[in-house]
Motif scaffolding. Structure first.
Motif: not given
Lengths: 155, 86
Positions: A58, A142, B9-12, B80-81, B83, A130, B20, B15
């Protein structure tokens, strides 16, 4: 020679359809260039003994495109003879062995495009928003690039 | 004075927060750490990733800390977790 028809271009795309090496490399071909260098990132089937079923990507799309544009600008500063740059990244599900990312760079001679491609993928891994999720048989994870400057080193 | 910003919100973090994006009312001037604390108040499960995330405010990376943010209505603030592109 008249170079006005071959103005240096950056081709940046994030998309969920399968990536084509032919398509991406053709974007950067130029009659003024003797070299096209390519990097293809493909999906491996294993990580630390676990079987990987597939990957999912994503992106913060608008910022990712902006960050990739910055990488292209940096490439042109460091290697002024670089002609065209293409960075295509796949989003969504990527099956094993398929490409997640294709980077293609053209230049008159090979040293610059080879170095520029390496710089592009290394910098992408450090700065472009990304995210990759590795799907295993019983769980998922992740991933975190070691290039990411704010990530914890202990996992 | 407060203003409405768009939090992504992204990725972990998506969740853990369970969504989002949303609009949040936050102080116009706030440190990045204080902004994080406001967001964690709304989504306590995010606390577990505090050591791993940064913000992107108006698409520029900002570490969690003393940096003073001056926010405008409609600004995009993204969690931003770490990347993992490429």
């Amino acid at each position: 020679m008249d170079e006005t028809e071959d103005v240096p271009k950056d081709f940046i795309k994030l998309k969920s359809a399968k990536l084509s090496v032919d398509e991406v490399s053709e974007l950067v071909v130029s009659p003024y260039c003797g070299a096209v260098s390519l990097f293809i990132g493909t999906t491996r089937n294993n990580f630390e003994g676990k079987k990987v079923i597939h990957l999912e990507y994503e992106a913060y799309t608008s910022m990712a495109e902006t960050e990739i544009k910055k990488i292209c600008r940096d490439v042109r500063q460091k290697w002024p003879s670089v002609k065209h740059i293409a960075v295509y990244h796949r989003l969504g599900v990527v099956p094993i062995t398929e490409a997640s990312v294709i980077i293609a760079v053209s230049s008159p001679h090979r040293a610059e495009s080879l170095e520029a491609v390496m710089y592009c993928i290394n910098t992408l891994k450090a700065s472009v928003p990304i995210w990759k999720k590795e799907i295993y048989e019983d769980e998922y994870s992740w991933k975190e690039n070691k290039e990411c400057f704010w990530a914890n080193s202990e996992k | 004075m407060r203003c409405q910003v768009s939090v992504l919100y992204f990725a972990r973090s998506a969740e853990l927060a369970g969504l989002r994006s949303e609009t949040l009312s936050v102080p116009r001037q706030i440190t990045s750490l204080q902004l994080w604390e406001e967001i964690v108040k709304a989504h306590p499960r995010l606390a577990v990733i505090q050591d791993q995330v940064v913000f992107a405010v108006r698409q520029e990376y900002v570490l969690l800390g003393d940096q003073l943010l001056v926010l405008q209505p409609g600004d995009e603030v993204a969690i931003i977790p770490p990347i993992s592109g490429g």
